[in-house]
Design a protein around this motif. Sequence first.
Motif, PDB file in Angstrom:
ATOM      1  N   ALA A 196       2.480  40.840  42.767  1.00 58.85           N
ATOM      2  CA  ALA A 196       3.731  41.576  42.597  1.00 58.85           C
ATOM      3  C   ALA A 196       4.405  41.746  43.951  1.00 58.85           C
ATOM      4  CB  ALA A 196       3.454  42.939  41.977  1.00 58.85           C
ATOM      5  N   ALA A 198       6.410  43.788  46.049  1.00 59.93           N
ATOM      6  CA  ALA A 198       6.828  45.193  46.010  1.00 59.93           C
ATOM      7  C   ALA A 198       6.381  45.902  47.279  1.00 59.93           C
ATOM      8  CB  ALA A 198       6.229  45.880  44.784  1.00 59.93           C
ATOM      9  N   THR A 200       4.616  48.937  48.529  1.00 61.28           N
ATOM     10  CA  THR A 200       3.723  50.044  48.198  1.00 61.28           C
ATOM     11  C   THR A 200       2.765  50.255  49.370  1.00 61.28           C
ATOM     12  OG1 THR A 200       1.885  48.791  47.214  1.00 61.28           O
ATOM     13  CG2 THR A 200       3.786  49.260  45.790  1.00 61.28           C
ATOM     14  N   SER A 203       0.402  47.263  49.612  1.00 67.65           N
ATOM     15  CA  SER A 203       0.936  45.907  49.755  1.00 67.65           C
ATOM     16  C   SER A 203       0.360  45.214  50.989  1.00 67.65           C
ATOM     17  CB  SER A 203       2.458  45.951  49.875  1.00 67.65           C
ATOM     18  OG  SER A 203       3.038  46.451  48.695  1.00 67.65           O
ATOM     19  N   GLY A 222      11.039  41.866  40.922  1.00 67.99           N
ATOM     20  CA  GLY A 222      11.655  42.977  40.208  1.00 67.99           C
ATOM     21  C   GLY A 222      13.169  42.985  40.266  1.00 67.99           C
ATOM     22  N   ARG A 226      15.882  49.057  42.351  1.00 72.82           N
ATOM     23  CA  ARG A 226      14.612  49.782  42.310  1.00 72.82           C
ATOM     24  C   ARG A 226      13.395  48.884  42.347  1.00 72.82           C
ATOM     25  NH1 ARG A 226      12.571  49.806  37.062  1.00 72.82           N
ATOM     26  NH2 ARG A 226      14.022  49.142  35.441  1.00 72.82           N
ATOM     27  N   GLY A 227      13.568  47.584  42.205  1.00 73.82           N
ATOM     28  CA  GLY A 227      12.423  46.679  42.272  1.00 73.82           C
ATOM     29  C   GLY A 227      11.586  46.709  41.008  1.00 73.82           C
ATOM     30  N   LEU A 228      10.310  46.398  41.157  1.00 72.52           N
ATOM     31  CA  LEU A 228       9.413  46.333  40.001  1.00 72.52           C
ATOM     32  C   LEU A 228       9.115  47.719  39.444  1.00 72.52           C
ATOM     33  CD1 LEU A 228       6.820  43.686  41.258  1.00 72.52           C
ATOM     34  CD2 LEU A 228       8.439  43.398  39.372  1.00 72.52           C
ATOM     35  N   ILE A 233       3.663  46.821  38.602  1.00 70.35           N
ATOM     36  CA  ILE A 233       2.808  46.948  39.783  1.00 70.35           C
ATOM     37  C   ILE A 233       1.374  47.254  39.379  1.00 70.35           C
ATOM     38  CG2 ILE A 233       2.399  48.323  41.856  1.00 70.35           C
ATOM     39  CD1 ILE A 233       5.461  48.627  42.074  1.00 70.35           C
ATOM     40  N   THR A 239      -0.475  43.342  45.467  1.00 67.67           N
ATOM     41  CA  THR A 239       0.920  43.661  45.750  1.00 67.67           C
ATOM     42  C   THR A 239       1.259  43.090  47.123  1.00 67.67           C
ATOM     43  OG1 THR A 239       0.632  45.730  44.527  1.00 67.67           O
ATOM     44  CG2 THR A 239       2.632  45.495  45.801  1.00 67.67           C
ATOM     45  N   ARG A 241       4.185  42.031  50.215  1.00 71.01           N
ATOM     46  CA  ARG A 241       5.486  42.332  50.826  1.00 71.01           C
ATOM     47  C   ARG A 241       5.829  41.263  51.852  1.00 71.01           C
ATOM     48  NH1 ARG A 241       2.356  46.717  53.150  1.00 71.01           N
ATOM     49  NH2 ARG A 241       1.533  46.017  55.176  1.00 71.01           N
ATOM     50  N   SER A 250      13.933  45.279  52.642  1.00 74.75           N
ATOM     51  CA  SER A 250      13.668  44.203  51.693  1.00 74.75           C
ATOM     52  C   SER A 250      14.842  43.229  51.664  1.00 74.75           C
ATOM     53  CB  SER A 250      13.432  44.755  50.282  1.00 74.75           C
ATOM     54  OG  SER A 250      14.594  45.405  49.797  1.00 74.75           O
TER      55      SER A 250
END
Length: 280
Positions: A196, A198, A200, A203, A222, A226-228, A233, A239, A241, A250
């Motif tokens: 994923a 994202a 986090t 990540s 995503g 707001r993304g996924l 997730i 996860t 990045r 991003s």
Amino acid sequence: MHPVRIDTLDDPRLDDFQRLTDVALRRVSEPEGGLYIAESNTVIERAIRAGHVPRSVLVQEKWLEDVLPLVADHDGPVFVGPDALLEELTGFRMHRGAIASMQRPELPSVADVVRDARLVVVLEDIVDHTNVGAVFRSVAGLGADAVLVSPRCADPLYRRSVRVSMGTVLQVPWTRIGDWPEAGEELRAQGFHLAAMALTDRSVDLDVFAADVPERVALVMGTEGRGLTAAAIASADTTVRIPMHHGVDSLNVAAASAVGLWAVAAAQQAKRTQQAKRTQ
């Protein structure tokens, strides 16, 4: 297909081309009507080469002789009319030669689409048709195998998506997948590692993930903003990045897909090359 010259909009066969700029209307009416719109001679040619069947074509007089050979093996009308009338019908000034109403193909199963795939992209709830088309172009250009779209993701066959993809949406295998967590379980059962994209606390950087890349990867992207979702997730195995600089957190989802696909595809190819050398 044969030319039909029009001077009014009374023919009900023209309904496929009504109000093409009304996104809210077309996103419902096209799937329900079993059609999609292919815009430009190049896209029409790619659609037919992919085995899709034209229902009818709308063309400016000056492009008629260029379009007829493309659709010569199919039945149906090729509507030809004054530019002002075509603009009244579609809602915009035609400048790409022709627009075809194509019979929408039946979507294959997820299992059929991913059977021989090593790298697929999953698009969750992306609502911008331009971004969807751009992702398909990245998938085609960077050598990924397929795209899976969530139930609420924008239609890849909407004309803007098709146009931005440069027609590659007609070449790349794709289908719709269900919601999480069932979607993740289905892909994991097919042997995919779910990565994923994202931000986090868990990540890992993309280069770290690529350094020990799994044999089969589903790269999950995503929606804008707001993304996924939390469910996506939570369903992922890893996860990932993309490291960023200068306070930028991003990339746009289309740009992120290109970066992610390039890194993972290159790592998978390098790994296969190393394995092949060891077996020689």
